[in-house]
Design a protein around this motif. Structure first.
Motif, PDB file in Angstrom:
ATOM      1  N   ASN A 218      24.039 -10.756   7.208  1.00 25.49           N
ATOM      2  CA  ASN A 218      23.452 -11.210   8.293  1.00 25.49           C
ATOM      3  C   ASN A 218      23.883 -10.615   9.852  1.00 25.49           C
ATOM      4  N   GLY A 219      23.061 -10.380  10.594  1.00 26.25           N
ATOM      5  CA  GLY A 219      23.255  -9.571  11.821  1.00 26.25           C
ATOM      6  C   GLY A 219      24.105 -10.317  12.970  1.00 26.25           C
ATOM      7  N   ARG A 220      24.721  -9.499  13.900  1.00 25.78           N
ATOM      8  CA  ARG A 220      25.508 -10.118  14.902  1.00 25.78           C
ATOM      9  C   ARG A 220      26.581 -10.912  14.401  1.00 25.78           C
ATOM     10  N   PRO A 221      27.445 -10.609  13.484  1.00 24.74           N
ATOM     11  CA  PRO A 221      28.807 -11.620  13.254  1.00 24.74           C
ATOM     12  C   PRO A 221      29.881 -11.409  14.404  1.00 24.74           C
ATOM     13  N   ARG A 222      30.469 -12.182  14.167  1.00 20.76           N
ATOM     14  CA  ARG A 222      31.699 -11.903  14.986  1.00 20.76           C
ATOM     15  C   ARG A 222      32.938 -11.300  14.137  1.00 20.76           C
ATOM     16  N   LEU A 223      33.321 -10.113  14.500  1.00 18.08           N
ATOM     17  CA  LEU A 223      34.491  -9.466  13.564  1.00 18.08           C
ATOM     18  C   LEU A 223      35.708  -9.653  14.407  1.00 18.08           C
TER      19      LEU A 223
END
Ligand code: S3P
Length: 430
Positions: A218-223
């Protein structure tokens, strides 16, 4: 630089090998994209991973080290990279170039990436083609398929990529680009390649899923920055483990090795060939399985036939496996390994040349090798032609060969296994 190898009486020791190359690269890249500090222990200070550090410094990331095996990356989040004011140099490292292309594709700036003479010949369209479909503008030599490559990144759209090759570099490039796309990106491969990118992204907080040979992200995760200890590199250990399986009287233990099943095909095949291998003290680090591996000489090995799903699980170990095959009883057939032709050198041709030099009977196939076992190797002169794994495979063959073997161009070993010759010397009983 020349490496001189004499026939060994046996190999004995209880050692560790440098950190995993694939994991070290990914720790820098994913650490750079995470928020906050990432501290990496047992980082591989080989030339390939140093190229990755240099590239991400040029992309505006503060990176300390490696010092005493530790690297500290001051991650700036998914939006934190800056336009580099000069060309990024991946050196000899396909992983640096291909994975970074995935990252660069999602950046709102222009960048150029190149590499050494070997890397500039290697195919990049397998990566640039899906990245272009996601929306990046990429051009380069030979119609955009060879470095230097110029990337104008930007907003990306999620794609479902079906890769014709089982390649962790292709898969990882698309998954890393998928971090910058809205929605779900997926990659399907013919067989599963190493999954270190998935394991590490998951550890840093991304949402991934696996179904058969397909991986979703899934795009735009918070790493978020993490502490990681890199396991020993099974691809480096493979040279020493194989040597111990080949030289009578050997007993060698390698501690803290990465034994991720997508990488440990060499252990499976050495066992199929009759080697005595024990896995001890299993554990885990950052989601990666780790264990100590003990190998004891257990008689002459037997030839095997390998192909299909196991090939990506041991692709980098085929040169040293071929050395074992030449010494084994019976024939060995290696198929479905055409990817070997586009590694740091054409490894089908390079392995055939290497083994013939020692007196083995080898046939090059379109997608692999046929090796007649049972040779009586005579020490010879080998030219690495700049390929680190060919240089180390030559050294292993030299341990079993009468007389002296000279490996020319051995400095390339620094790419993946700094300290190889010293470590080999320390476990060799003459
Ligand atoms: C690597 C993947 C493999 C391998 C290389 C490192 C990685 O390449 O040969 O040494 O770190 O992802 P391909 O993905 O081209 O098979």
């Amino acid at each position: 630089m020349e490496l001189r190898i004499e026939k060994a009486r046996c190999l004995r020791g209880d050692i560790s090998v440098p950190g995993d190359k694939s994991i070290s690269h990914r720790a820098v890249m994913i650490g750079a994209l995470a928020e906050g500090d990432t501290v990496v222990e047992n980082f591989l200070a080989g030339e390939d991973c140093l190229s990755t550090i240099n590239c991400y410094r040029k992309l505006g990331i503060d990176i300390e080290g490696p010092r005493g095996g530790v690297v500290r990356i001051a991650g700036r989040g998914l939006e934190g990279l800056r336009e580099p004011d000069d060309i990024l140099d991946a050196g000899n490292s396909g992983t640096t170039m291909r994975l970074s292309l995935g990252v660069l594709a999602g950046q709102p700036f222009f960048s150029v990436i190149t590499g050494d003479n070997s890397l500039r010949q290697r195919p990049m369209a397998r990566v640039t083609e899906p990245l272009k479909r996601m929306g990046a503008v990429i051009d380069g030599r030979k119609g955009g398929s060879c470095a230097p490559l110029a990337v104008r990144g930007g907003p990306l759209k999620a794609v479902a990529h079906i890769s014709p090759v089982a390649s962790a570099q292709v898969k990882s490039a698309v998954l890393l680009a998928g971090l910058f796309a809205d929605g779900q990106t997926s990659v399907t491969e013919p067989h599963r390649s190493r999954d270190h990118t998935e394991v590490m992204l998951n550890y840093f907080g991304a949402a991934l899923g696996v179904e058969g040979n397909t991986v979703y992200i899934n795009g735009r995760p918070r790493l978020t920055g993490k502490k990681i200890r890199v396991a020993g590199d099974i691809s480096s250990a493979a040279f020493l483990l194989t040597a111990a399986a080949l030289v009578p009287g050997s007993d060698l233990t390698i501690r803290g090795l990465g034994v991720n099943p997508t990488r440990s095909g060499i252990i499976d095949v050495l066992e199929m060939m009759g080697a005595d291998i024990r896995k001890l003290n299993p554990g885990e680090d950052g989601g990666e399985p780790v264990a100590d591996i003990r190998v004891r000489y257990a008689g002459t090995l037997r030839g095997v036939s390998i192909g299909g799903e196991i090939i990506p699980r041991l692709i980098d170990e085929i040169p040293v496996l071929a050395v074992a095959a030449a010494a084994a009883e019976g024939e060995t057939e290696i198929r479905d390994a055409a990817e070997l032709k586009v590694k740091e050198s054409n490894r089908i041709a390079a392995v055939a040349r290497l083994l013939s030099g020692f007196g083995a009977v080898v046939a090059e196939l379109e997608d692999g090798l046929m090796i007649r076992g049972g040779y009586a190797p005579a020490g010879c002169f080998c030219d690495s032609r700049g390929d680190h794994r060919i240089a180390m495979a030559a050294a292993v063959a030299g341990l079993t060969a009468g007389g002296t073997t000279v490996v020319d161009g051995a400095e390339c070993i620094e790419v993946s296994f700094p300290g190889f010759s010293r470590l080999l010397e320390s476990i060799t009983v003459k």
